[in-house]
Design a protein around this motif. Structure first.
Motif, PDB file in Angstrom:
ATOM      1  N   LYS A   6       9.554   3.862  -6.192  1.00  0.00           N
ATOM      2  CA  LYS A   6       8.160   3.984  -5.732  1.00  0.00           C
ATOM      3  C   LYS A   6       7.677   2.677  -5.110  1.00  0.00           C
ATOM      4  O   LYS A   6       6.960   2.691  -4.114  1.00  0.00           O
ATOM      5  CB  LYS A   6       7.246   4.369  -6.886  1.00  0.00           C
ATOM      6  N   ALA A   7       8.054   1.555  -5.698  1.00  0.00           N
ATOM      7  CA  ALA A   7       7.641   0.260  -5.154  1.00  0.00           C
ATOM      8  C   ALA A   7       8.217   0.052  -3.758  1.00  0.00           C
ATOM      9  O   ALA A   7       7.506  -0.366  -2.832  1.00  0.00           O
ATOM     10  CB  ALA A   7       8.083  -0.867  -6.079  1.00  0.00           C
ATOM     11  N   CYS A   8       9.492   0.360  -3.597  1.00  0.00           N
ATOM     12  CA  CYS A   8      10.137   0.185  -2.289  1.00  0.00           C
ATOM     13  C   CYS A   8       9.548   1.129  -1.253  1.00  0.00           C
ATOM     14  O   CYS A   8       9.183   0.710  -0.149  1.00  0.00           O
ATOM     15  CB  CYS A   8      11.641   0.421  -2.401  1.00  0.00           C
ATOM     16  N   SER A   9       9.423   2.400  -1.598  1.00  0.00           N
ATOM     17  CA  SER A   9       8.911   3.369  -0.628  1.00  0.00           C
ATOM     18  C   SER A   9       7.445   3.111  -0.314  1.00  0.00           C
ATOM     19  O   SER A   9       7.023   3.217   0.837  1.00  0.00           O
ATOM     20  CB  SER A   9       9.140   4.799  -1.107  1.00  0.00           C
ATOM     21  N   GLY A  10       6.659   2.746  -1.314  1.00  0.00           N
ATOM     22  CA  GLY A  10       5.246   2.442  -1.083  1.00  0.00           C
ATOM     23  C   GLY A  10       5.070   1.220  -0.193  1.00  0.00           C
ATOM     24  O   GLY A  10       4.202   1.202   0.691  1.00  0.00           O
ATOM     25  N   TYR A  11       5.876   0.205  -0.430  1.00  0.00           N
ATOM     26  CA  TYR A  11       5.808  -1.000   0.387  1.00  0.00           C
ATOM     27  C   TYR A  11       6.122  -0.686   1.845  1.00  0.00           C
ATOM     28  O   TYR A  11       5.399  -1.087   2.752  1.00  0.00           O
ATOM     29  CB  TYR A  11       6.786  -2.059  -0.147  1.00  0.00           C
ATOM     30  N   ILE A  12       7.204   0.050   2.066  1.00  0.00           N
ATOM     31  CA  ILE A  12       7.601   0.389   3.432  1.00  0.00           C
ATOM     32  C   ILE A  12       6.546   1.260   4.099  1.00  0.00           C
ATOM     33  O   ILE A  12       6.184   1.039   5.257  1.00  0.00           O
ATOM     34  CB  ILE A  12       8.979   1.097   3.431  1.00  0.00           C
ATOM     35  N   ALA A  13       6.047   2.248   3.378  1.00  0.00           N
ATOM     36  CA  ALA A  13       5.016   3.129   3.936  1.00  0.00           C
ATOM     37  C   ALA A  13       3.802   2.314   4.365  1.00  0.00           C
ATOM     38  O   ALA A  13       3.250   2.518   5.453  1.00  0.00           O
ATOM     39  CB  ALA A  13       4.612   4.189   2.915  1.00  0.00           C
ATOM     40  N   ASP A  14       3.407   1.375   3.534  1.00  0.00           N
ATOM     41  CA  ASP A  14       2.243   0.533   3.843  1.00  0.00           C
ATOM     42  C   ASP A  14       2.511  -0.393   5.023  1.00  0.00           C
ATOM     43  O   ASP A  14       1.715  -0.480   5.952  1.00  0.00           O
ATOM     44  CB  ASP A  14       1.862  -0.283   2.610  1.00  0.00           C
ATOM     45  N   LYS A  15       3.632  -1.077   5.000  1.00  0.00           N
ATOM     46  CA  LYS A  15       3.938  -2.056   6.053  1.00  0.00           C
ATOM     47  C   LYS A  15       4.135  -1.422   7.422  1.00  0.00           C
ATOM     48  O   LYS A  15       3.842  -2.035   8.444  1.00  0.00           O
ATOM     49  CB  LYS A  15       5.195  -2.866   5.701  1.00  0.00           C
ATOM     50  N   PHE A  16       4.674  -0.211   7.444  1.00  0.00           N
ATOM     51  CA  PHE A  16       4.978   0.431   8.718  1.00  0.00           C
ATOM     52  C   PHE A  16       4.001   1.546   9.068  1.00  0.00           C
ATOM     53  O   PHE A  16       4.210   2.274  10.039  1.00  0.00           O
ATOM     54  CB  PHE A  16       6.411   0.978   8.702  1.00  0.00           C
ATOM     55  N   SER A  17       2.955   1.682   8.267  1.00  0.00           N
ATOM     56  CA  SER A  17       1.934   2.719   8.489  1.00  0.00           C
ATOM     57  C   SER A  17       2.562   4.101   8.635  1.00  0.00           C
ATOM     58  O   SER A  17       2.265   4.850   9.570  1.00  0.00           O
ATOM     59  CB  SER A  17       1.088   2.378   9.716  1.00  0.00           C
ATOM     60  N   VAL A  18       3.446   4.419   7.714  1.00  0.00           N
ATOM     61  CA  VAL A  18       4.133   5.701   7.693  1.00  0.00           C
ATOM     62  C   VAL A  18       3.630   6.463   6.470  1.00  0.00           C
ATOM     63  O   VAL A  18       3.531   5.885   5.385  1.00  0.00           O
ATOM     64  CB  VAL A  18       5.668   5.488   7.581  1.00  0.00           C
ATOM     65  N   PRO A  19       3.309   7.748   6.626  1.00  0.00           N
ATOM     66  CA  PRO A  19       2.901   8.513   5.447  1.00  0.00           C
ATOM     67  C   PRO A  19       4.006   8.490   4.380  1.00  0.00           C
ATOM     68  O   PRO A  19       5.189   8.594   4.709  1.00  0.00           O
ATOM     69  CB  PRO A  19       2.695   9.930   5.978  1.00  0.00           C
ATOM     70  N   LEU A  20       3.596   8.343   3.153  1.00  0.00           N
ATOM     71  CA  LEU A  20       4.559   8.252   2.058  1.00  0.00           C
ATOM     72  C   LEU A  20       5.482   9.472   2.026  1.00  0.00           C
ATOM     73  O   LEU A  20       6.669   9.352   1.700  1.00  0.00           O
ATOM     74  CB  LEU A  20       3.826   8.110   0.725  1.00  0.00           C
ATOM     75  N   ALA A  21       4.973  10.611   2.414  1.00  0.00           N
ATOM     76  CA  ALA A  21       5.791  11.831   2.427  1.00  0.00           C
ATOM     77  C   ALA A  21       6.930  11.756   3.442  1.00  0.00           C
ATOM     78  O   ALA A  21       7.917  12.470   3.314  1.00  0.00           O
ATOM     79  CB  ALA A  21       4.915  13.042   2.725  1.00  0.00           C
ATOM     80  N   ASP A  22       6.802  10.885   4.442  1.00  0.00           N
ATOM     81  CA  ASP A  22       7.828  10.749   5.477  1.00  0.00           C
ATOM     82  C   ASP A  22       8.848   9.655   5.178  1.00  0.00           C
ATOM     83  O   ASP A  22       9.729   9.389   5.991  1.00  0.00           O
ATOM     84  CB  ASP A  22       7.182  10.457   6.837  1.00  0.00           C
ATOM     85  N   VAL A  23       8.707   9.011   4.035  1.00  0.00           N
ATOM     86  CA  VAL A  23       9.596   7.901   3.696  1.00  0.00           C
ATOM     87  C   VAL A  23      10.863   8.445   3.032  1.00  0.00           C
ATOM     88  O   VAL A  23      10.804   9.136   2.028  1.00  0.00           O
ATOM     89  CB  VAL A  23       8.895   6.889   2.767  1.00  0.00           C
ATOM     90  N   SER A  24      11.993   8.136   3.642  1.00  0.00           N
ATOM     91  CA  SER A  24      13.309   8.474   3.098  1.00  0.00           C
ATOM     92  C   SER A  24      14.223   7.283   3.368  1.00  0.00           C
ATOM     93  O   SER A  24      13.875   6.392   4.152  1.00  0.00           O
ATOM     94  CB  SER A  24      13.879   9.719   3.780  1.00  0.00           C
ATOM     95  N   LYS A  25      15.364   7.265   2.734  1.00  0.00           N
ATOM     96  CA  LYS A  25      16.289   6.145   2.967  1.00  0.00           C
ATOM     97  C   LYS A  25      16.656   6.052   4.443  1.00  0.00           C
ATOM     98  O   LYS A  25      16.649   4.963   5.019  1.00  0.00           O
ATOM     99  CB  LYS A  25      17.546   6.304   2.106  1.00  0.00           C
ATOM    100  N   HIS A  26      16.926   7.176   5.055  1.00  0.00           N
ATOM    101  CA  HIS A  26      17.287   7.184   6.479  1.00  0.00           C
ATOM    102  C   HIS A  26      16.141   6.654   7.336  1.00  0.00           C
ATOM    103  O   HIS A  26      16.350   5.817   8.226  1.00  0.00           O
ATOM    104  CB  HIS A  26      17.664   8.600   6.911  1.00  0.00           C
TER     105      HIS A  26
END
Length: 87
Positions: A6-26
């Motif tokens: 959750k920390a990794c995905s939340g950080y990436i979602a925030d930094k890249f302005s990507v909806p959390l639902a769209d965050v995947s490893k790929h």
């Protein structure tokens, strides 16, 4: 495993302005490549992500010998990303 993922995905979602639902490893690796993040950092994040997913979805309990190392790697990767992406 859940908290680190959750920390990794939340950080990436925030930094890249990507909806959390769209965050995947790929998707994360794609975003990092677009920002020219060095491959070792991408690889470390991929390892953390895969390890956490394995822990979550395979029923493995916390307390594996690698847990501390993965946690430390996760913290290191997020710190390195913060330094790179702030510039």
């Amino acid at each position: 495993y859940d908290e680190l993922l959750k920390a990794c995905s939340g950080y990436i979602a925030d930094k890249f302005s990507v909806p959390l639902a769209d965050v995947s490893k790929h998707r994360i690796l794609q975003l990092l490549q677009e920002k020219a993040v060095p491959p070792p950092i991408q690889l470390d994040l991929a390892k953390v992500w895969a390890y956490c997913e394995e822990g979550l979805f395979s029923g493995v309990t916390a307390g594996r010998p690698e847990d501390d190392t993965i946690y430390e790697t996760g913290v290191k990767v997020l710190s390195e990303l913060e330094n790179l992406l702030v510039k």
